[in-house]
Structure formats: C-alpha cells, structure tokens
Design a protein around this motif. Structure first.
Motif, PDB file in Angstrom:
ATOM      1  N   SER A  18      -2.215  -5.668 -21.121  1.00 57.28           N
ATOM      2  CA  SER A  18      -2.483  -4.280 -20.976  1.00 57.28           C
ATOM      3  C   SER A  18      -2.615  -3.714 -19.838  1.00 57.28           C
ATOM      4  CB  SER A  18      -3.913  -4.095 -21.655  1.00 57.28           C
ATOM      5  OG  SER A  18      -4.995  -4.592 -20.780  1.00 57.28           O
ATOM      6  N   MET A  19      -2.377  -4.516 -18.462  1.00 54.83           N
ATOM      7  CA  MET A  19      -2.648  -3.721 -17.232  1.00 54.83           C
ATOM      8  C   MET A  19      -3.519  -3.420 -16.837  1.00 54.83           C
ATOM      9  SD  MET A  19       0.598  -5.185 -16.186  1.00 54.83           S
ATOM     10  CE  MET A  19       0.743  -4.348 -14.748  1.00 54.83           C
ATOM     11  N   TYR A  20      -4.856  -3.674 -17.547  1.00 49.92           N
ATOM     12  CA  TYR A  20      -6.135  -3.156 -16.895  1.00 49.92           C
ATOM     13  C   TYR A  20      -6.469  -3.359 -15.541  1.00 49.92           C
ATOM     14  CZ  TYR A  20      -8.303  -7.711 -17.837  1.00 49.92           C
ATOM     15  OH  TYR A  20      -8.522  -9.000 -17.797  1.00 49.92           O
ATOM     16  N   GLU A  21      -5.806  -4.527 -15.244  1.00 49.23           N
ATOM     17  CA  GLU A  21      -6.417  -5.095 -13.729  1.00 49.23           C
ATOM     18  C   GLU A  21      -5.712  -4.119 -12.664  1.00 49.23           C
ATOM     19  OE1 GLU A  21      -6.582  -9.787 -13.963  1.00 49.23           O
ATOM     20  OE2 GLU A  21      -4.999  -9.013 -14.992  1.00 49.23           O
TER      21      GLU A  21
ATOM     22  N   ASP B  23      -6.093  -3.885  -8.398  1.00 50.44           N
ATOM     23  CA  ASP B  23      -5.316  -3.916  -7.482  1.00 50.44           C
ATOM     24  C   ASP B  23      -5.315  -2.691  -6.717  1.00 50.44           C
ATOM     25  OD1 ASP B  23      -4.369  -6.102  -8.437  1.00 50.44           O
ATOM     26  OD2 ASP B  23      -2.708  -5.219  -9.813  1.00 50.44           O
ATOM     27  N   TYR B  24      -5.568  -1.377  -7.078  1.00 54.28           N
ATOM     28  CA  TYR B  24      -5.626  -0.261  -6.598  1.00 54.28           C
ATOM     29  C   TYR B  24      -6.922  -0.204  -5.427  1.00 54.28           C
ATOM     30  CZ  TYR B  24      -1.616   1.557  -8.815  1.00 54.28           C
ATOM     31  OH  TYR B  24      -0.381   1.769  -9.288  1.00 54.28           O
ATOM     32  N   PHE B  25      -8.102  -1.002  -6.103  1.00 57.43           N
ATOM     33  CA  PHE B  25      -9.241  -0.865  -5.381  1.00 57.43           C
ATOM     34  C   PHE B  25      -9.095  -1.744  -3.999  1.00 57.43           C
ATOM     35  CE2 PHE B  25     -12.915  -3.712  -4.321  1.00 57.43           C
ATOM     36  CZ  PHE B  25     -14.073  -2.562  -4.315  1.00 57.43           C
ATOM     37  N   LEU B  26      -8.333  -3.124  -4.278  1.00 60.59           N
ATOM     38  CA  LEU B  26      -8.076  -3.888  -3.041  1.00 60.59           C
ATOM     39  C   LEU B  26      -7.118  -3.230  -2.100  1.00 60.59           C
ATOM     40  CD1 LEU B  26      -7.763  -7.336  -4.699  1.00 60.59           C
ATOM     41  CD2 LEU B  26      -9.592  -6.266  -3.561  1.00 60.59           C
ATOM     42  N   GLN B  27      -6.201  -2.439  -2.470  1.00 61.37           N
ATOM     43  CA  GLN B  27      -5.548  -1.602  -1.678  1.00 61.37           C
ATOM     44  C   GLN B  27      -6.100  -0.704  -0.698  1.00 61.37           C
ATOM     45  OE1 GLN B  27      -1.716  -0.235  -3.397  1.00 61.37           O
ATOM     46  NE2 GLN B  27      -0.886  -2.226  -3.761  1.00 61.37           N
ATOM     47  N   ALA B  28      -7.138  -0.008  -1.529  1.00 59.01           N
ATOM     48  CA  ALA B  28      -7.899   0.877  -0.537  1.00 59.01           C
ATOM     49  C   ALA B  28      -8.663   0.192   0.436  1.00 59.01           C
ATOM     50  CB  ALA B  28      -8.817   1.337  -1.743  1.00 59.01           C
ATOM     51  N   CYS B  29      -9.233  -1.040  -0.066  1.00 57.60           N
ATOM     52  CA  CYS B  29      -9.930  -1.931   0.999  1.00 57.60           C
ATOM     53  C   CYS B  29      -9.050  -2.205   2.295  1.00 57.60           C
ATOM     54  CB  CYS B  29     -10.402  -3.438   0.367  1.00 57.60           C
ATOM     55  SG  CYS B  29     -11.833  -3.171  -0.910  1.00 57.60           S
ATOM     56  N   HIS B  30      -7.685  -2.717   1.546  1.00 51.67           N
ATOM     57  CA  HIS B  30      -6.907  -2.860   2.797  1.00 51.67           C
ATOM     58  C   HIS B  30      -6.673  -1.779   3.901  1.00 51.67           C
ATOM     59  CE1 HIS B  30      -4.811  -6.016  -0.066  1.00 51.67           C
ATOM     60  NE2 HIS B  30      -5.969  -6.383   0.557  1.00 51.67           N
ATOM     61  N   LEU B  31      -6.607  -0.517   3.424  1.00 49.24           N
ATOM     62  CA  LEU B  31      -6.183   0.863   4.004  1.00 49.24           C
ATOM     63  C   LEU B  31      -7.361   0.794   4.771  1.00 49.24           C
ATOM     64  CD1 LEU B  31      -4.006   2.670   4.571  1.00 49.24           C
ATOM     65  CD2 LEU B  31      -5.231   4.160   2.691  1.00 49.24           C
ATOM     66  N   LYS B  32      -8.689   0.766   4.531  1.00 47.34           N
ATOM     67  CA  LYS B  32      -9.869   1.070   4.935  1.00 47.34           C
ATOM     68  C   LYS B  32      -9.839   0.053   6.330  1.00 47.34           C
ATOM     69  CE  LYS B  32     -14.056   2.839   5.995  1.00 47.34           C
ATOM     70  NZ  LYS B  32     -14.790   1.894   6.746  1.00 47.34           N
TER      71      LYS B  32
ATOM     72  N   VAL C 195       0.857  -1.280  -0.033  1.00 40.77           N
ATOM     73  CA  VAL C 195       0.010  -0.148   0.111  1.00 40.77           C
ATOM     74  C   VAL C 195       0.856   1.371  -0.059  1.00 40.77           C
ATOM     75  CG1 VAL C 195      -1.614   1.210   1.284  1.00 40.77           C
ATOM     76  CG2 VAL C 195      -1.785  -1.282   1.120  1.00 40.77           C
ATOM     77  N   LEU C 196       1.914   1.249   0.782  1.00 43.46           N
ATOM     78  CA  LEU C 196       2.722   2.391   0.887  1.00 43.46           C
ATOM     79  C   LEU C 196       3.541   2.846  -0.511  1.00 43.46           C
ATOM     80  CD1 LEU C 196       4.438   2.038   4.382  1.00 43.46           C
ATOM     81  CD2 LEU C 196       2.627   3.700   3.736  1.00 43.46           C
ATOM     82  N   VAL C 197       4.011   1.603  -0.875  1.00 41.93           N
ATOM     83  CA  VAL C 197       4.733   1.630  -2.485  1.00 41.93           C
ATOM     84  C   VAL C 197       3.679   2.375  -3.352  1.00 41.93           C
ATOM     85  CG1 VAL C 197       5.740   0.368  -4.240  1.00 41.93           C
ATOM     86  CG2 VAL C 197       6.557  -0.134  -1.861  1.00 41.93           C
ATOM     87  N   SER C 198       2.632   1.631  -3.390  1.00 39.81           N
ATOM     88  CA  SER C 198       1.659   2.211  -4.436  1.00 39.81           C
ATOM     89  C   SER C 198       1.407   3.820  -4.211  1.00 39.81           C
ATOM     90  CB  SER C 198       0.423   1.517  -4.308  1.00 39.81           C
ATOM     91  OG  SER C 198       0.566   0.198  -4.759  1.00 39.81           O
ATOM     92  N   GLY C 199       1.273   4.064  -2.705  1.00 40.76           N
ATOM     93  CA  GLY C 199       0.857   5.349  -2.619  1.00 40.76           C
ATOM     94  C   GLY C 199       1.975   6.321  -3.146  1.00 40.76           C
ATOM     95  N   ILE C 200       3.518   6.112  -2.824  1.00 44.83           N
ATOM     96  CA  ILE C 200       4.681   6.616  -3.162  1.00 44.83           C
ATOM     97  C   ILE C 200       4.640   6.629  -4.850  1.00 44.83           C
ATOM     98  CG2 ILE C 200       6.946   6.865  -3.440  1.00 44.83           C
ATOM     99  CD1 ILE C 200       6.830   5.313  -0.515  1.00 44.83           C
TER     100      ILE C 200
END
Length: 365
Positions: free
Chosen positions: A336-339, A343-352, A283-288
């Motif tokens: 195409s990396m559309y997924e 990934d970001y949706f689940l990271q938001a879930c994790h953070l919440k 989550v931190l790496v994605s945020g950075i």
C-alpha cells in the motif's frame, strides 16, 4: 546509592585456556530495562565472564537493578560527555587489567542479545576481524512509529544478510573487540594517527555525536576489517514517538556527516561520502516529485502515464520483498506504500541535519 566496592577483574585466561569475555554497558536511567539486558548476557551459549554496568548520572535505581541482576556496577565520575565519556572512564580502568587476547563486548543498555551472539562474534574475531557488530530488530511498542521502525530494521537485517555481513558501521547496540585492538586505537589517538578524541587516549571520541561510527572509521583506517554477521542478532528498543525519532535520526545523520568531514576524503571514507551524495540526490528527487505532483493537481489533475506506472510498480514490489523477514502479512501491507510517511520524514531529518552541519549550529542529543 553508592556503588559497591569492586574487586579487581581477573586478568588473563580461564583455567580452560579460553579468553575472557567482559561485557561493558553504559547506562543512564535504565532501571526498567537493565535487568533484562544483563539476563540476556548471562544466557549466552558462550559464557560472558563478567558484566560491568557503568551508571552515568543516573537519577533512578539503575545501579540497584543492575547489581541485583548480577552485574558489577561502577559509576562514572563527573562525566559531561554522555555515553562516550562514561565508556572511556570504565575502559581506561578495565583495559590495563586484561590480556591482549581478551574480548570486550560494548552494548547499549536498551538492547538484549540473542543467545548465540557472543559465540558467533568470537568466531569472527578468531578469523581476523577487528570488530564484530550486531544485526538488530525493533522491540515491541511505539504504536505506528514503532511499527515503521521494525520494518526499517527488518530491511537492514535483510541487506546485511545479502551482503554476507558487510556493514558501514558497528552500531552501538552491540559490538565486540579484542583488547589489543582497543589498545591500538588508544595508542593511535595519542600518536595523532587518528583524531585525538578526548585528548587522553580514550577509545571513544567525545567530540562527535556518533562515537560508534567514528570508532568504525578508526578501525578501518588502522587496517582492520569489520563485520556484522547475520547470526549476531539482538533486540533493541524503538523510539516511541515522532519527536524522539526525530532527535535520534538528527543525531545519527549529522554525526555521520561530521565524521566524514572529520576524516576527510580517504581510501575508507569515499564510500561514505558517496552515500551522502546519494542521500542528497534522493532528497532532491523527492522534492522535484512532490513539486511536480502539486503543480499537476493545481492544473487539472493527474494523468496516468505507463512509464511512471511501471516505475511505481517496481517500488511497490521492492517494499514488499524487502520486508519479508516480518512475514507475509507485513509484505502484503507494505504494497500500500503507507511507509512513504517514514521515507519523507527521514528525508526531512537528512535535510535538517545537513543544514545544521553547514551552519554549525549547537549540537544536542
């Protein structure tokens, strides 16, 4: 509709000498799916001797549909603890009527087992495992969000296959246990060797959000091994909207965190704590990364860097290879990396979920 009167289940062994396999399905308003679920059990290549559906606060015709499909229906009584409470009520009635070597199969009402599930799981129980879980694929429907889940589950199946069935949790989709193992869990709860759960020796802990994860912890702390063989396959429903997926994953993630806190740092849980730390790091790496990307766009645009291009190429290959169970078309599409949206949706879930666990907000699911 009142539930039909139930005869006593026949305890012990068949005339052939084999153990009995009894399926237990908790169901809340599953009228549309339950007949298919029961039919899949009746179609196993190793006979399932009895199928019980515990109807829990249903407002539809689940009981009628289950009975018509050949299941024996038993309603929960004044249950306020959802799936775990309904299962505890049925198991408290059922376990004393079975022999030590008999087998209980617990599965979700929205899942359908493939024909070889029971025979494969029995083979592993016979080889000393305390619990055997399933490897699931996503069912049809759900549009784009359903498609993303099917890819996600295909990656999970690939990981389990590569690890020869090693798994972190016996998921609620389907799992099998010996009667003596479940009795051991109940006795350990009463003896305070495990979390007390419902306080009455219930197999499932009614105080947690993820009772299946907690039961896996319980089995491991009692010295049992668990496995999800790649041949124990089944199909389960996918969430059909982003809001439903958000609710599901909030429960899964917060429940996993709170199960770790519940057991503390032990010889079993250190691996699970490690995964939590890895998730936080992700989550931190994605945020950075997203912050750096936004800053770059605000200051003259992006500049191609060979190093980052190489790293990106590795991620593209990983996305394609790990979804190969769904065929070459899905592999090509994955490049195409559309997924990343999932990934970001689940990271938001994790953070919440982490925030809710820390702040001890009210649990809902």
């Amino acid at each position: 509709m009142s539930a039909p009167t139930l005869a006593e289940p026949q305890a012990g062994r068949h005339r052939s000498g084999s153990v009995r396999v009894v399926a237990v399905i908790p169901a809340h308003d599953e009228e549309a799916q339950i007949a298919h679920t029961v039919a899949a059990l009746r179609g196993q290549d190793r006979t399932v001797d009895e199928v019980f559906v515990v109807t829990d606060n249903c407002t539809d015709n689940t009981a009628t549909a289950a009975s018509s499909a050949g299941a024996r229906v038993r309603p929960s009584a004044n249950n306020t603890h959802k799936k775990a409470g309904a299962l505890n009520q049925l198991l408290a009635w059922l376990l004393p009527r079975l022999d030590e070597d008999d087998v209980i199969l617990v599965q979700d009402a929205d899942s359908a087992l493939d024909p070889h599930f029971v025979s494969t799981a029995l083979h592993h129980l016979d080889h000393g495992y305390g619990g055997v879980g399933g490897v699931f694929r996503g069912g049809p429907g759900g549009g784009f969000v359903g498609h993303l889940q099917r890819n996600e589950y295909a990656r999970y199946a690939r990981d389990v296959h590569r690890l020869h069935g090693k798994c972190l949790v016996l998921t609620g989709t389907a799992a099998m246990f010996r009667v003596r193992t479940l009795r051991e869990v109940s006795a350990a709860r009463l003896a305070e060797r495990l979390p007390a759960g419902d306080g009455h020796g219930g197999i499932y802990d009614t105080t947690v959000l993820t009772e299946d994860n907690e039961l896996t912890f319980a089995l491991l702390h009692l010295g049992h091994r668990v496995i999800s063989p790649s041949a124990c396959t089944l199909e389960t429903e996918v969430m059909t909207s982003w809001s439903a997926l958000w609710t599901q994953r909030q429960r899964w993630k917060r429940g996993a965190v709170e199960n770790c806190v519940q057991y503390g740092l032990t010889r079993v849980t250190w691996r699970y704590w490690g995964r939590q730390l890895m998730t936080i790091a992700g989550v931190l790496v994605s945020g950075i990364y997203l912050t750096a990307l936004a800053i770059a766009l605000c200051h003259g645009g992006l500049h191609l860097n060979p190093w980052w291009l190489g790293i990106s190429a590795i991620f593209v290959v990983e996305r394609a290879v790990t979804v190969r169970y769904r065929g070459w078309r899905q592999m090509l599409l994955a490049t195409s990396m559309y997924e990343l949206v999932l990934d970001y949706f689940l990271q938001a879930c994790h953070l919440k979920a982490y925030a809710d666990a820390l702040l001890r907000t009210r649990k809902n699911w």
